[in-house]
Every structure is written in structure tokens, then in C-alpha cells.
Design an enzyme around this catalytic site. Structure first.
Site, mmCIF file in Angstrom:
data_model
loop_
_atom_site.group_PDB
_atom_site.id
_atom_site.type_symbol
_atom_site.label_atom_id
_atom_site.label_comp_id
_atom_site.label_asym_id
_atom_site.label_seq_id
_atom_site.Cartn_x
_atom_site.Cartn_y
_atom_site.Cartn_z
ATOM 1 N N ASP A 1 4.982 -5.157 -10.141
ATOM 2 C CA ASP A 1 5.475 -4.128 -8.316
ATOM 3 C C ASP A 1 6.499 -3.334 -9.179
ATOM 4 O OD1 ASP A 1 6.242 -3.223 -6.196
ATOM 5 O OD2 ASP A 1 6.649 -5.714 -5.189
ATOM 6 N N ARG B 1 1.586 0.671 -5.661
ATOM 7 C CA ARG B 1 0.370 0.538 -7.014
ATOM 8 C C ARG B 1 -0.761 0.938 -6.718
ATOM 9 N NH1 ARG B 1 1.859 -5.989 -7.852
ATOM 10 N NH2 ARG B 1 2.675 -5.415 -5.411
ATOM 11 N N SER B 2 -1.199 0.813 -5.413
ATOM 12 C CA SER B 2 -2.745 0.791 -4.784
ATOM 13 C C SER B 2 -2.639 2.642 -4.491
ATOM 14 C CB SER B 2 -2.657 -0.285 -3.222
ATOM 15 O OG SER B 2 -2.290 -0.223 -2.553
ATOM 16 N N ASN C 1 1.154 -0.962 -0.016
ATOM 17 C CA ASN C 1 -0.163 -0.284 0.034
ATOM 18 C C ASN C 1 1.007 1.134 -0.129
ATOM 19 O OD1 ASN C 1 -2.659 1.213 2.102
ATOM 20 N ND2 ASN C 1 -2.403 1.822 -0.315
#
Ligand code: 4NP
Length: 163
Positions: free
Chosen positions: A125, A13-14, A10
Site C-alpha cells: 500500500d 492500487r486498484s 480504491n
């Protein structure tokens, strides 16, 4: 409608996914009924942290400010709270679904295939990469965000919730 974007930490990417979705939701004028958050399957290294500075710089380069986000861990209760849990890769999906209360696991999906993005099933990632990797992830994320918001704005949302 509540959307949750999930990756491992977190912090890369998110948060970019949350930022891209929020921006596209704003452009589409859907703020009043679509809410977005993000979380990581592994909270213990990064909970409470700001996004990775490279993710912040990448998003800023695309006109999106994600600097105010703070990392948190995905919880079983998120499956009750969110309609759709958009996972970055297969590990994230498996780890998320392992937390799901009975009957709610299908709320978690692999985001890119769900959005129908061709060429890649997973958002790679970029954490161990460089800015080029962040840009590549952003391009996939923003493409998925655009499709997601288009589906919502066409009110194809009757079928948008997998379970
Ligand atoms: P994310 O990237 O899942 O996109 O936030 C990562 C962040 C941190 C680590 C791995 C991936 N880490 O190993 O610390």
C-alpha cells in the site's frame, strides 16, 4: 470476461490496476470481450473520490490516464457479476471473501501469486509512502496486468476462472 481489481480504499492500487489492465487489454485488442472495473473493501472513507493525485501522476507517467475513475465499495453482488476479483493484498482478499455469496469466494484471488509474479505476494500500500512507493506498486501491478492479458489473449481463459 469481467475483471475487478480490489484494494482497501480504491484510490491508489486498484485504480492503477484498472488503468494498467485497460491499457494492456487495449494493446492486445481485447476490449470487446474483457471488461475491467475496480473497487475498495472499505468504501466509507473514499467512495465517489477521484484516485489519489499521486496514483494519477504515476499512471500518467506511464501513459495511462486514470483521472476519470471514481472510488466505490466492493459489494457482494460483484461476486455474481465478475469472473475474477484480483486482490492487492491478503487483507483485501480476506475482506472480499467475507462478502462472497455461497460458493463464489474462490473468484477472489491474490493478484500477484495468481499471475505468477515472483518476489512479492502482495502489492504494498503506497498511501503512506512517497512517489517511489507508487512507482514500486505500479511496476508490480503492470507486470501482473501484462501476464493477465497474455493469459486472456492466449485464450487460456478456460482455466482462468478459479470457481
Ligand atoms: P489503496 O490505498 O487501498 O491502495 O487505495 C489506501 C488508501 C487510503 C487509505 C489506506 C490505503 N486510508 O487509510 O485512508
Amino acid at each position: 470476461m469481467k475483471l475487478l481489481v480490489v484494494c482497501l480504499g480504491n484510490i491508489c492500487r486498484s485504480p492503477m490496476g484498472e488503468g494498467a489492465l485497460r491499457a494492456r487489454i487495449g494493446e492486445a485488442g481485447l476490449d470487446s470481450w474483457v471488461q475491467v472495473d475496480s473497487a475498495g473493501t472499505s468504501g466509507h472513507w473514499h467512495a465517489g473520490r477521484s484516485p489519489d493525485p499521486r496514483a494519477v501522476a504515476c499512471a500518467r507517467g506511464h501513459g495511462v490516464d486514470i483521472s476519470g475513475q471514481r472510488a466505490r465499495q466492493l459489494l457482494a453482488a460483484d461476486f455474481e457479476e465478475y469472473d475474477l476479483i484480483l486482490c492487492a493484498d491478503g487483507d483485501n482478499l480476506r475482506d472480499a471473501q467475507a462478502l462472497a455469496p455461497a460458493g463464489l469466494a474462490a473468484r477472489a484471488v491474490l493478484w500477484l501469486p495468481w499471475a505468477g509474479i515472483n518476489g512479492s505476494d502482495v502489492i504494498p500500500d503506497p498511501y503512506y509512502g512517497d512517489m517511489k512507493d507508487f512507482e514500486h506498486s505500479w511496476a508490480l501491478i503492470d507486470a501482473a496486468a501484462q501476464v493477465t492479458v497474455r493469459r486472456l489473449s492466449r485464450r487460456e481463459d478456460s482455466g482462468i476462472i478459479p470457481a
